[in-house]
Motif scaffolding. Structure first.
Motif, PDB file in Angstrom:
ATOM      1  N   VAL A   1       0.739  -1.273   0.072  1.00  0.00           N
ATOM      2  CA  VAL A   1      -0.006  -0.203   0.016  1.00  0.00           C
ATOM      3  C   VAL A   1       0.757   1.250  -0.133  1.00  0.00           C
ATOM      4  O   VAL A   1       1.843   1.208   0.787  1.00  0.00           O
ATOM      5  CB  VAL A   1      -0.910   0.001   1.065  1.00  0.00           C
ATOM      6  CG1 VAL A   1      -1.900   1.224   1.415  1.00  0.00           C
ATOM      7  CG2 VAL A   1      -1.730  -1.197   1.232  1.00  0.00           C
ATOM      8  N   MET A   2       0.599   2.147  -0.825  1.00  0.00           N
ATOM      9  CA  MET A   2       1.294   3.428  -0.672  1.00  0.00           C
ATOM     10  C   MET A   2       1.506   4.241   0.362  1.00  0.00           C
ATOM     11  O   MET A   2       2.427   5.152   0.543  1.00  0.00           O
ATOM     12  CB  MET A   2       0.873   4.154  -2.171  1.00  0.00           C
ATOM     13  CG  MET A   2       1.799   5.294  -2.206  1.00  0.00           C
ATOM     14  SD  MET A   2       1.149   6.081  -3.906  1.00  0.00           S
ATOM     15  CE  MET A   2       2.376   5.231  -5.069  1.00  0.00           C
ATOM     16  N   HIS A   3       0.200   4.318   1.162  1.00  0.00           N
ATOM     17  CA  HIS A   3       0.201   5.071   2.368  1.00  0.00           C
ATOM     18  C   HIS A   3       1.334   4.683   3.521  1.00  0.00           C
ATOM     19  O   HIS A   3       1.905   3.391   3.272  1.00  0.00           O
ATOM     20  CB  HIS A   3      -1.118   4.794   3.004  1.00  0.00           C
ATOM     21  CG  HIS A   3      -2.209   5.403   2.101  1.00  0.00           C
ATOM     22  ND1 HIS A   3      -2.462   6.801   1.835  1.00  0.00           N
ATOM     23  CD2 HIS A   3      -3.277   4.885   1.894  1.00  0.00           C
ATOM     24  CE1 HIS A   3      -3.470   6.997   1.472  1.00  0.00           C
ATOM     25  NE2 HIS A   3      -4.066   5.883   1.350  1.00  0.00           N
ATOM     26  N   ALA A   4       1.753   5.590   4.163  1.00  0.00           N
ATOM     27  CA  ALA A   4       2.549   5.600   5.213  1.00  0.00           C
ATOM     28  C   ALA A   4       2.154   5.618   6.596  1.00  0.00           C
ATOM     29  O   ALA A   4       0.877   6.409   6.675  1.00  0.00           O
ATOM     30  CB  ALA A   4       3.946   6.157   5.117  1.00  0.00           C
ATOM     31  N   LYS A   5       2.273   5.343   7.727  1.00  0.00           N
ATOM     32  CA  LYS A   5       1.783   5.483   9.063  1.00  0.00           C
ATOM     33  C   LYS A   5       2.127   7.289   9.127  1.00  0.00           C
ATOM     34  O   LYS A   5       2.994   7.649   8.679  1.00  0.00           O
ATOM     35  CB  LYS A   5       2.737   5.057  10.217  1.00  0.00           C
ATOM     36  CG  LYS A   5       2.302   3.494  10.210  1.00  0.00           C
ATOM     37  CD  LYS A   5       0.988   2.987  10.680  1.00  0.00           C
ATOM     38  CE  LYS A   5       0.721   1.545  10.904  1.00  0.00           C
ATOM     39  NZ  LYS A   5      -0.539   1.179  11.162  1.00  0.00           N
TER      40      LYS A   5
ATOM     41  N   THR B   1      -7.413  -1.922   1.869  1.00  0.00           N
ATOM     42  CA  THR B   1      -7.347  -3.360   1.493  1.00  0.00           C
ATOM     43  C   THR B   1      -7.492  -3.776  -0.184  1.00  0.00           C
ATOM     44  O   THR B   1      -6.671  -4.684  -0.496  1.00  0.00           O
ATOM     45  CB  THR B   1      -8.662  -4.300   2.294  1.00  0.00           C
ATOM     46  OG1 THR B   1      -8.308  -4.082   3.634  1.00  0.00           O
ATOM     47  CG2 THR B   1      -8.201  -5.887   2.042  1.00  0.00           C
ATOM     48  N   VAL B   2      -8.369  -2.892  -0.806  1.00  0.00           N
ATOM     49  CA  VAL B   2      -8.262  -3.225  -2.387  1.00  0.00           C
ATOM     50  C   VAL B   2      -6.806  -2.511  -2.770  1.00  0.00           C
ATOM     51  O   VAL B   2      -6.375  -3.358  -3.652  1.00  0.00           O
ATOM     52  CB  VAL B   2      -9.230  -2.196  -2.947  1.00  0.00           C
ATOM     53  CG1 VAL B   2      -9.216  -2.103  -4.321  1.00  0.00           C
ATOM     54  CG2 VAL B   2     -10.537  -2.603  -2.380  1.00  0.00           C
ATOM     55  N   ALA B   3      -6.167  -1.507  -1.967  1.00  0.00           N
ATOM     56  CA  ALA B   3      -4.749  -1.327  -2.617  1.00  0.00           C
ATOM     57  C   ALA B   3      -3.935  -2.483  -2.197  1.00  0.00           C
ATOM     58  O   ALA B   3      -3.022  -2.610  -3.045  1.00  0.00           O
ATOM     59  CB  ALA B   3      -4.291   0.129  -1.806  1.00  0.00           C
ATOM     60  N   ALA B   4      -3.900  -2.860  -1.319  1.00  0.00           N
ATOM     61  CA  ALA B   4      -3.097  -3.982  -0.903  1.00  0.00           C
ATOM     62  C   ALA B   4      -3.192  -5.320  -1.757  1.00  0.00           C
ATOM     63  O   ALA B   4      -2.222  -5.649  -2.390  1.00  0.00           O
ATOM     64  CB  ALA B   4      -3.372  -4.759   0.562  1.00  0.00           C
TER      65      ALA B   4
END
Length: 173
Positions: free
Chosen positions: A23-27, A74-77
């Motif tokens: 996933v492109m996001h980070a904490k 979850t779709v991104a994953a």
């Protein structure tokens, strides 16, 4: 019966990369904690609800409407997992949640101290557009269900962000 079982999609529980590689996001905006299983048409992830979870309200938990974002991540994953199956060096791609339909929220809050399962299934895919069903469960109880529409440009140059703007930065300044 044997033929039926051999034609069922197989769940792959081995060698799933860390969620940060999918996933492109980070904490702090990476809201899902781990991918648990995946196959050609679906992925299951988990979210640990803690007092430190993003959007957590003390003594209540996380509002259930945040579940739409859990489903979207979850779709991104799932997209990241599929890319890594093709190229192990692949990095996450930009994707957009366009909208949601048939959203059902069966609770107001996700309780602190619980682990949620997020299940997504690919319903329809046409080039850069997709439709996926998502469910968030606590045990066998379905807390959130939604059908979401997504867009993932094949070429990051055509996306709304520049190639270097990949949501990896946080606002800790």
């Amino acid at each position: 019966m044997d033929n039926f079982m051999t034609n069922m999609p197989q769940r792959h529980n081995h060698a799933l990369p860390p969620i940060s590689e999918l996933v492109m996001h980070a904490k702090p905006m990476l809201l899902i904690d781990r991918a648990m299983s995946a196959d050609e048409t679906s992925l299951t992830a988990e979210v640990d609800i803690t007092a430190n979870s993003m959007f957590c309200v003390p003594n209540k938990g996380v509002p259930s409407y945040v579940g739409i974002e859990y489903i979207a991540q979850t779709v991104a994953a799932y997209s990241g997992w599929r890319a890594k199956n093709t190229d192990p060096d692949a990095t996450p791609s930009v994707g957009y949640l366009l909208g949601s339909r048939k959203v059902t929220l069966s609770c107001n809050w996700f309780p602190i101290g619980r682990t949620l399962s997020v299940h997504i299934s690919n319903i329809f895919e046409d080039g850069e557009m997709g439709v996926l069903d998502g469910e968030i469960r606590l045990g066998e109880e379905i807390l959130v269900a939604a059908r979401i529409n997504v867009y993932q440009p094949k070429d990051n140059e055509t996306s709304l962000t520049s190639p270097s703007d990949n949501n990896q930065e946080t606002t800790d300044q």
